[in-house]
Write a protein that holds these residues in place. Structure first.
Motif, PDB file in Angstrom:
ATOM      1  N   VAL A   1       5.743 -24.745 -12.964  1.00 32.41           N
ATOM      2  CA  VAL A   1       5.978 -23.720 -13.999  1.00 32.41           C
ATOM      3  C   VAL A   1       5.440 -22.355 -13.617  1.00 32.41           C
ATOM      4  O   VAL A   1       5.624 -21.381 -14.342  1.00 32.41           O
ATOM      5  CB  VAL A   1       5.361 -24.149 -15.350  1.00 32.41           C
ATOM      6  CG1 VAL A   1       6.051 -25.382 -15.878  1.00 32.41           C
ATOM      7  CG2 VAL A   1       3.860 -24.397 -15.216  1.00 32.41           C
ATOM      8  N   GLY A   2       4.748 -22.255 -12.473  1.00 30.02           N
ATOM      9  CA  GLY A   2       4.239 -20.976 -12.031  1.00 30.02           C
ATOM     10  C   GLY A   2       2.746 -20.835 -12.284  1.00 30.02           C
ATOM     11  O   GLY A   2       2.210 -21.380 -13.265  1.00 30.02           O
ATOM     12  N   PRO A   3       2.024 -20.100 -11.431  1.00 33.09           N
ATOM     13  CA  PRO A   3       0.579 -19.950 -11.568  1.00 33.09           C
ATOM     14  C   PRO A   3       0.154 -19.196 -12.813  1.00 33.09           C
ATOM     15  O   PRO A   3      -0.946 -19.400 -13.318  1.00 33.09           O
ATOM     16  CB  PRO A   3       0.178 -19.199 -10.294  1.00 33.09           C
ATOM     17  CG  PRO A   3       1.431 -18.533  -9.828  1.00 33.09           C
ATOM     18  CD  PRO A   3       2.541 -19.440 -10.229  1.00 33.09           C
ATOM     19  N   ALA A   4       1.015 -18.318 -13.341  1.00 35.83           N
ATOM     20  CA  ALA A   4       0.655 -17.572 -14.548  1.00 35.83           C
ATOM     21  C   ALA A   4       0.511 -18.519 -15.742  1.00 35.83           C
ATOM     22  O   ALA A   4      -0.411 -18.381 -16.558  1.00 35.83           O
ATOM     23  CB  ALA A   4       1.709 -16.502 -14.844  1.00 35.83           C
ATOM     24  N   VAL A   5       1.398 -19.492 -15.846  1.00 33.23           N
ATOM     25  CA  VAL A   5       1.316 -20.469 -16.935  1.00 33.23           C
ATOM     26  C   VAL A   5       0.096 -21.361 -16.748  1.00 33.23           C
ATOM     27  O   VAL A   5      -0.605 -21.702 -17.714  1.00 33.23           O
ATOM     28  CB  VAL A   5       2.605 -21.315 -16.997  1.00 33.23           C
ATOM     29  CG1 VAL A   5       2.488 -22.387 -18.075  1.00 33.23           C
ATOM     30  CG2 VAL A   5       3.813 -20.429 -17.266  1.00 33.23           C
ATOM     31  N   ALA A   6      -0.195 -21.751 -15.495  1.00 34.72           N
ATOM     32  CA  ALA A   6      -1.389 -22.552 -15.228  1.00 34.72           C
ATOM     33  C   ALA A   6      -2.648 -21.779 -15.594  1.00 34.72           C
ATOM     34  O   ALA A   6      -3.614 -22.339 -16.133  1.00 34.72           O
ATOM     35  CB  ALA A   6      -1.421 -22.951 -13.749  1.00 34.72           C
ATOM     36  N   LEU A   7      -2.634 -20.489 -15.336  1.00 33.56           N
ATOM     37  CA  LEU A   7      -3.763 -19.625 -15.696  1.00 33.56           C
ATOM     38  C   LEU A   7      -3.960 -19.614 -17.207  1.00 33.56           C
ATOM     39  O   LEU A   7      -5.085 -19.716 -17.709  1.00 33.56           O
ATOM     40  CB  LEU A   7      -3.495 -18.212 -15.179  1.00 33.56           C
ATOM     41  CG  LEU A   7      -4.685 -17.277 -14.988  1.00 33.56           C
ATOM     42  CD1 LEU A   7      -5.580 -17.763 -13.862  1.00 33.56           C
ATOM     43  CD2 LEU A   7      -4.191 -15.863 -14.679  1.00 33.56           C
TER      44      LEU A   7
ATOM     45  N   MET B   1      -1.826 -16.915  -7.704  1.00 36.18           N
ATOM     46  CA  MET B   1      -1.225 -15.644  -8.137  1.00 36.18           C
ATOM     47  C   MET B   1      -1.328 -14.607  -7.032  1.00 36.18           C
ATOM     48  O   MET B   1      -0.392 -13.830  -6.797  1.00 36.18           O
ATOM     49  CB  MET B   1      -1.910 -15.147  -9.400  1.00 36.18           C
ATOM     50  CG  MET B   1      -1.515 -15.872 -10.662  1.00 36.18           C
ATOM     51  SD  MET B   1       0.228 -15.622 -11.124  1.00 36.18           S
ATOM     52  CE  MET B   1       0.185 -13.919 -11.682  1.00 36.18           C
ATOM     53  N   ALA B   2      -2.479 -14.567  -6.340  1.00 37.61           N
ATOM     54  CA  ALA B   2      -2.636 -13.623  -5.238  1.00 37.61           C
ATOM     55  C   ALA B   2      -1.617 -13.907  -4.143  1.00 37.61           C
ATOM     56  O   ALA B   2      -1.005 -12.992  -3.584  1.00 37.61           O
ATOM     57  CB  ALA B   2      -4.057 -13.709  -4.675  1.00 37.61           C
ATOM     58  N   ALA B   3      -1.414 -15.212  -3.849  1.00 33.36           N
ATOM     59  CA  ALA B   3      -0.426 -15.580  -2.829  1.00 33.36           C
ATOM     60  C   ALA B   3       0.993 -15.249  -3.281  1.00 33.36           C
ATOM     61  O   ALA B   3       1.855 -14.913  -2.474  1.00 33.36           O
ATOM     62  CB  ALA B   3      -0.543 -17.065  -2.507  1.00 33.36           C
ATOM     63  N   THR B   4       1.235 -15.350  -4.603  1.00 29.76           N
ATOM     64  CA  THR B   4       2.563 -15.085  -5.146  1.00 29.76           C
ATOM     65  C   THR B   4       2.882 -13.597  -5.163  1.00 29.76           C
ATOM     66  O   THR B   4       3.993 -13.183  -4.850  1.00 29.76           O
ATOM     67  CB  THR B   4       2.668 -15.637  -6.582  1.00 29.76           C
ATOM     68  OG1 THR B   4       2.496 -17.052  -6.542  1.00 29.76           O
ATOM     69  CG2 THR B   4       4.027 -15.314  -7.200  1.00 29.76           C
ATOM     70  N   LEU B   5       1.892 -12.793  -5.517  1.00 28.88           N
ATOM     71  CA  LEU B   5       2.137 -11.372  -5.764  1.00 28.88           C
ATOM     72  C   LEU B   5       1.910 -10.500  -4.550  1.00 28.88           C
ATOM     73  O   LEU B   5       2.355  -9.351  -4.535  1.00 28.88           O
ATOM     74  CB  LEU B   5       1.237 -10.882  -6.910  1.00 28.88           C
ATOM     75  CG  LEU B   5       1.460 -11.565  -8.268  1.00 28.88           C
ATOM     76  CD1 LEU B   5       0.367 -11.158  -9.255  1.00 28.88           C
ATOM     77  CD2 LEU B   5       2.824 -11.198  -8.828  1.00 28.88           C
ATOM     78  N   ALA B   6       1.204 -11.019  -3.548  1.00 32.62           N
ATOM     79  CA  ALA B   6       0.855 -10.180  -2.405  1.00 32.62           C
ATOM     80  C   ALA B   6       1.695 -10.522  -1.190  1.00 32.62           C
ATOM     81  O   ALA B   6       2.079 -11.673  -0.997  1.00 32.62           O
ATOM     82  CB  ALA B   6      -0.629 -10.355  -2.068  1.00 32.62           C
ATOM     83  N   PRO B   7       1.995  -9.521  -0.343  1.00 31.02           N
ATOM     84  CA  PRO B   7       2.672  -9.820   0.916  1.00 31.02           C
ATOM     85  C   PRO B   7       1.729 -10.606   1.824  1.00 31.02           C
ATOM     86  O   PRO B   7       0.505 -10.573   1.637  1.00 31.02           O
ATOM     87  CB  PRO B   7       2.968  -8.425   1.495  1.00 31.02           C
ATOM     88  CG  PRO B   7       1.972  -7.516   0.845  1.00 31.02           C
ATOM     89  CD  PRO B   7       1.727  -8.081  -0.523  1.00 31.02           C
TER      90      PRO B   7
ATOM     91  N   THR C   1      11.696 -14.561  -5.754  1.00 31.09           N
ATOM     92  CA  THR C   1      10.273 -14.326  -5.884  1.00 31.09           C
ATOM     93  C   THR C   1       9.538 -15.660  -5.963  1.00 31.09           C
ATOM     94  O   THR C   1      10.065 -16.650  -6.442  1.00 31.09           O
ATOM     95  CB  THR C   1       9.968 -13.513  -7.150  1.00 31.09           C
ATOM     96  OG1 THR C   1      10.508 -14.192  -8.299  1.00 31.09           O
ATOM     97  CG2 THR C   1      10.600 -12.127  -7.065  1.00 31.09           C
ATOM     98  N   LYS C   2       8.316 -15.668  -5.470  1.00 31.45           N
ATOM     99  CA  LYS C   2       7.479 -16.861  -5.550  1.00 31.45           C
ATOM    100  C   LYS C   2       6.810 -16.929  -6.919  1.00 31.45           C
ATOM    101  O   LYS C   2       6.428 -15.888  -7.451  1.00 31.45           O
ATOM    102  CB  LYS C   2       6.414 -16.835  -4.458  1.00 31.45           C
ATOM    103  CG  LYS C   2       6.975 -16.856  -3.044  1.00 31.45           C
ATOM    104  CD  LYS C   2       5.872 -16.914  -2.015  1.00 31.45           C
ATOM    105  CE  LYS C   2       5.027 -15.663  -1.989  1.00 31.45           C
ATOM    106  NZ  LYS C   2       3.995 -15.690  -0.942  1.00 31.45           N
ATOM    107  N   PRO C   3       6.639 -18.111  -7.450  1.00 29.85           N
ATOM    108  CA  PRO C   3       7.089 -19.403  -6.953  1.00 29.85           C
ATOM    109  C   PRO C   3       8.581 -19.583  -7.206  1.00 29.85           C
ATOM    110  O   PRO C   3       9.112 -19.056  -8.175  1.00 29.85           O
ATOM    111  CB  PRO C   3       6.279 -20.397  -7.784  1.00 29.85           C
ATOM    112  CG  PRO C   3       6.063 -19.700  -9.074  1.00 29.85           C
ATOM    113  CD  PRO C   3       5.886 -18.246  -8.727  1.00 29.85           C
TER     114      PRO C   3
END
Length: 364
Positions: free
Chosen positions: A87-93, A138-144, A239-241
């Motif tokens: 479901v994505g790291p934002a939801v896990a957060l 989230m850092a891995a998802t949002l950052a290059p 976009t990731k994830p």
């Protein structure tokens, strides 16, 4: 000797709103968890018989309250990893914040009931594992890729920052509300409950931030990154994830566009169509009659539209007995194809002198 350009250890430029919000959630959430660990250590030394309104002193109480978090952190990190892929790291957060808020509020009653305090300790440790793991995700998802290491370091810095801030504030709360019992200065029930209220407030602040983060994430859907990627010349952008099945389908769609292959298997380049199943070829709607070798040669050219193929490559790809391993005959069959396919404008089959042949898409 070339001078080395100094680079910042932690680059805080151009973090982007989602990442800033993520770091704030980590500060509030992990800070509240660390401060509650400190409180567990304080109230576990006080007996309920002292009539202070709190107290968890009992055989093994401190070991339970400090041992449970080790299990919870590992389990929380694992669950966060699973949720992030689904479901994505934002939801896990967001889930981690919710669990932490429940565990902290439960301590208003758990400060004098050991079983309840152990449950709250476990919930808070789940939160810690979830928040840290989700922060990294989230850092891995949002950052290059080149900035992921730096931003992962920032997550750990935020964990330490939250702990220092919340412990300092909590200490000030307890100091300002202490009382005297049996001639000794001790923490009052008001101070303990105010401390728990402070940690609850931190989780509420984290919840507000995470709601803003979720709304921002859903509204943009990675839109800024997608626009930048498409402007840079990409045919598509995810976009990731991302869902693995969706990624595979997008890749297949791009391959169909590049090769001209349609969903039903037909190859289309401009007004030229080839159906491998029925072995029919049309140009501008008019049927084109080809020999088996010509058909195979045209199919290879259309499957590799825009790519220059040498005579030896065409021999290998077509593999027809008619060629007999003689690449000079390829030029003859290309000539036959041109007479049948390129009868009108624009011409599709081109010779690249000294290299080979290519079937080019007509300009739009």
């Amino acid at each position: 000797m070339a001078s080395r350009i100094p680079e910042p250890v932690i680059d805080i430029r151009n973090l982007g709103r989602p990442l800033v919000l993520t770091l704030l959630v980590v500060v509030f959430g992990t800070g509240a968890y660390q401060s509650m660990l400190t409180l567990f250590g304080l109230i576990a030394k006080v007996s309920a018989d002292q009539d202070l309104g709190y107290g968890l002193a009992a055989p093994g109480a401190l070991g339970l309250l400090y041992g449970i978090p080790a299990i919870g952190i590992v389990l929380g990190g694992t669950l966060a990893g699973v949720l992030s892929t689904r479901v994505g790291p934002a939801v896990a957060l967001a889930g981690g914040v919710a669990i932490g808020a429940v565990g902290t509020i439960g301590m208003f009653l758990g400060d004098s009931v050991l079983p309840l305090a152990v449950i709250c300790s476990f919930l808070l440790s789940l939160t810690a594992g979830t928040l840290v793991t989700s922060g990294f995700n989230m850092a891995a998802t949002l950052a290059p890729p080149e900035r992921q290491g730096v931003l992962s370091s920032m997550v750990m810095v935020m964990v330490a920052t939250g702990a220092v801030i919340l412990k300092f504030v909590g200490s000030a709360v307890l100091k300002s509300t202490h009382t005297v019992a049996d001639g000794e200065t001790v923490n009052s029930a008001l101070g303990v409950h105010s401390y728990i209220a402070m940690a609850t407030g931190a989780f509420i602040a984290a919840a507000v931030v995470v709601v803003i983060l979720l709304r921002t994430h859903r509204r943009t859907g990675g839109g800024e990154d997608r626009i930048s990627g498409l402007r840079a010349g990409g045919d598509d952008y995810v976009t990731k994830p991302f869902n693995l099945e969706e990624l595979v389908l997008r890749i297949r769609a791009i391959l169909r566009r590049v090769s001209g292959r349609q969903s039903d298997g037909r190859l289309v380049v401009g007004d030229l169509e080839l159906d491998p199943d029925s072995h029919q070829v049309t140009r501008d709607g008019q049927p084109v009659r080809l020999s088996p070798t010509e058909f195979s040669l045209l199919r290879v050219l259309m499957e590799n539209a825009g790519q220059v193929l040498s005579k030896s490559q065409l021999l290998e790809l077509v593999r027809q007995y008619d060629f007999g391993g003689d690449d000079s005959i390829v030029a003859s069959y290309i000539s036959y194809l041109r007479r049948k396919v390129d009868v009108g404008e624009p011409e599709l089959i081109h010779t690249v002198r000294g290299t080979g042949y290519v079937l080019r898409r007509p300009p739009r």
